[in-house]
Design a protein around this motif. Structure first.
Motif, PDB file in Angstrom:
ATOM      1  N   LYS A   7     108.725  24.405  53.850  1.00 20.32           N
ATOM      2  CA  LYS A   7     108.117  25.365  54.759  1.00 20.32           C
ATOM      3  C   LYS A   7     107.488  24.634  55.941  1.00 20.32           C
ATOM      4  O   LYS A   7     107.034  23.508  55.808  1.00 20.32           O
ATOM      5  N   LEU A   8     107.447  25.322  57.024  1.00 19.54           N
ATOM      6  CA  LEU A   8     106.835  24.755  58.220  1.00 19.54           C
ATOM      7  C   LEU A   8     105.377  24.389  57.950  1.00 19.54           C
ATOM      8  O   LEU A   8     104.872  23.389  58.443  1.00 19.54           O
ATOM      9  N   SER A   9     104.733  25.182  57.126  1.00 19.93           N
ATOM     10  CA  SER A   9     103.317  24.956  56.854  1.00 19.93           C
ATOM     11  C   SER A   9     103.072  23.727  55.991  1.00 19.93           C
ATOM     12  O   SER A   9     101.939  23.331  55.778  1.00 19.93           O
ATOM     13  N   ASP A  10     104.135  23.121  55.461  1.00 23.85           N
ATOM     14  CA  ASP A  10     103.965  21.889  54.695  1.00 23.85           C
ATOM     15  C   ASP A  10     103.621  20.715  55.591  1.00 23.85           C
ATOM     16  O   ASP A  10     103.211  19.668  55.128  1.00 23.85           O
ATOM     17  N   PHE A  11     103.811  20.903  56.853  1.00 21.09           N
ATOM     18  CA  PHE A  11     103.599  19.811  57.797  1.00 21.09           C
ATOM     19  C   PHE A  11     102.393  20.076  58.665  1.00 21.09           C
ATOM     20  O   PHE A  11     101.964  21.212  58.819  1.00 21.09           O
ATOM     21  N   GLN A  12     101.893  19.035  59.258  1.00 17.96           N
ATOM     22  CA  GLN A  12     100.993  19.212  60.389  1.00 17.96           C
ATOM     23  C   GLN A  12     101.923  19.457  61.564  1.00 17.96           C
ATOM     24  O   GLN A  12     102.504  18.537  62.120  1.00 17.96           O
ATOM     25  N   PRO A  13     102.148  20.717  61.894  1.00 18.47           N
ATOM     26  CA  PRO A  13     103.271  21.038  62.775  1.00 18.47           C
ATOM     27  C   PRO A  13     102.970  20.844  64.253  1.00 18.47           C
ATOM     28  O   PRO A  13     103.230  21.716  65.069  1.00 18.47           O
ATOM     29  N   LEU A  14     102.444  19.715  64.567  1.00 18.70           N
ATOM     30  CA  LEU A  14     102.193  19.439  65.979  1.00 18.70           C
ATOM     31  C   LEU A  14     103.236  18.461  66.507  1.00 18.70           C
ATOM     32  O   LEU A  14     103.527  17.453  65.873  1.00 18.70           O
ATOM     33  N   GLY A  42      92.623  30.982  77.734  1.00 13.92           N
ATOM     34  CA  GLY A  42      92.767  32.425  77.663  1.00 13.92           C
ATOM     35  C   GLY A  42      92.409  33.032  76.315  1.00 13.92           C
ATOM     36  O   GLY A  42      92.586  34.226  76.105  1.00 13.92           O
ATOM     37  N   TYR A  43      91.895  32.224  75.409  1.00 14.23           N
ATOM     38  CA  TYR A  43      91.494  32.763  74.117  1.00 14.23           C
ATOM     39  C   TYR A  43      90.136  33.442  74.229  1.00 14.23           C
ATOM     40  O   TYR A  43      89.310  33.051  75.046  1.00 14.23           O
ATOM     41  N   PRO A  44      89.910  34.449  73.392  1.00 14.40           N
ATOM     42  CA  PRO A  44      88.642  35.198  73.484  1.00 14.40           C
ATOM     43  C   PRO A  44      87.443  34.475  72.892  1.00 14.40           C
ATOM     44  O   PRO A  44      86.325  34.935  73.008  1.00 14.40           O
ATOM     45  N   MET A  45      87.655  33.361  72.238  1.00 13.10           N
ATOM     46  CA  MET A  45      86.493  32.598  71.776  1.00 13.10           C
ATOM     47  C   MET A  45      86.678  31.117  72.116  1.00 13.10           C
ATOM     48  O   MET A  45      87.793  30.652  72.332  1.00 13.10           O
ATOM     49  N   SER A  46      85.578  30.410  72.136  1.00  9.20           N
ATOM     50  CA  SER A  46      85.600  29.027  72.612  1.00  9.20           C
ATOM     51  C   SER A  46      85.853  28.024  71.501  1.00  9.20           C
ATOM     52  O   SER A  46      86.619  27.080  71.666  1.00  9.20           O
ATOM     53  N   TYR A  47      85.198  28.230  70.358  1.00  9.08           N
ATOM     54  CA  TYR A  47      85.277  27.287  69.237  1.00  9.08           C
ATOM     55  C   TYR A  47      85.323  28.072  67.940  1.00  9.08           C
ATOM     56  O   TYR A  47      84.703  29.117  67.843  1.00  9.08           O
ATOM     57  N   TYR A  48      86.039  27.567  66.974  1.00  8.54           N
ATOM     58  CA  TYR A  48      86.037  28.286  65.696  1.00  8.54           C
ATOM     59  C   TYR A  48      84.902  27.820  64.799  1.00  8.54           C
ATOM     60  O   TYR A  48      84.629  28.393  63.768  1.00  8.54           O
ATOM     61  N   TYR A  67      91.132  20.163  68.126  1.00  6.81           N
ATOM     62  CA  TYR A  67      91.043  19.498  66.839  1.00  6.81           C
ATOM     63  C   TYR A  67      92.148  20.024  65.927  1.00  6.81           C
ATOM     64  O   TYR A  67      92.811  19.272  65.222  1.00  6.81           O
ATOM     65  N   ASP A  68      92.339  21.346  65.965  1.00  6.03           N
ATOM     66  CA  ASP A  68      93.346  21.961  65.117  1.00  6.03           C
ATOM     67  C   ASP A  68      93.730  23.336  65.662  1.00  6.03           C
ATOM     68  O   ASP A  68      93.156  24.346  65.281  1.00  6.03           O
ATOM     69  N   PRO A  69      94.688  23.339  66.591  1.00  4.31           N
ATOM     70  CA  PRO A  69      95.086  24.597  67.237  1.00  4.31           C
ATOM     71  C   PRO A  69      95.507  25.686  66.249  1.00  4.31           C
ATOM     72  O   PRO A  69      95.240  26.868  66.476  1.00  4.31           O
ATOM     73  N   LEU A  70      96.137  25.295  65.146  1.00  5.25           N
ATOM     74  CA  LEU A  70      96.582  26.303  64.181  1.00  5.25           C
ATOM     75  C   LEU A  70      95.406  26.922  63.436  1.00  5.25           C
ATOM     76  O   LEU A  70      95.354  28.126  63.212  1.00  5.25           O
TER      77      LEU A  70
END
Ligand SMILES: [Zn+2]
Length: 80
Positions: A7-14, A42-48, A67-70
């Motif tokens: 699966k794609l999620s098995d990787f750090q897909p960057l 353009g995201y509605p928040m700055s930091y998670y 740090y981690d876009p996903l």
């Protein structure tokens, strides 16, 4: 070699480009002491997690978009 069962999620897909960008932006975080504001993209928040302040600790970029876009996008969905 490709393994279709992985699966794609098995990787750090960057991609390499994304990793380079990430390194560059986080270098700026350290210099300016202000973390990258995802609203610039353009995201509605700055930091998670955390705030704009970069405290210079090893994990200080946790919560910043680069740090981690996903992970960031995952938090976007949770926040309603
Ligand atoms: Zn950063």
């Amino acid at each position: 070699m490709r393994n279709e069962n992985q699966k794609l999620s098995d990787f750090q897909p960057l991609s390499k480009a994304a990793n380079d960008a990430k390194r560059q932006f986080c270098k700026e975080c350290m210099i300016t002491k202000i973390r990258y504001d995802a609203k610039q993209l353009g995201y509605p928040m700055s930091y998670y997690e955390g705030s704009a302040k970069h405290n210079n600790e090893e994990n200080a970029c946790v919560g910043c978009y680069w740090y981690d876009p996903l992970e960031f996008k995952r938090h976007l969905k949770e926040k309603k």
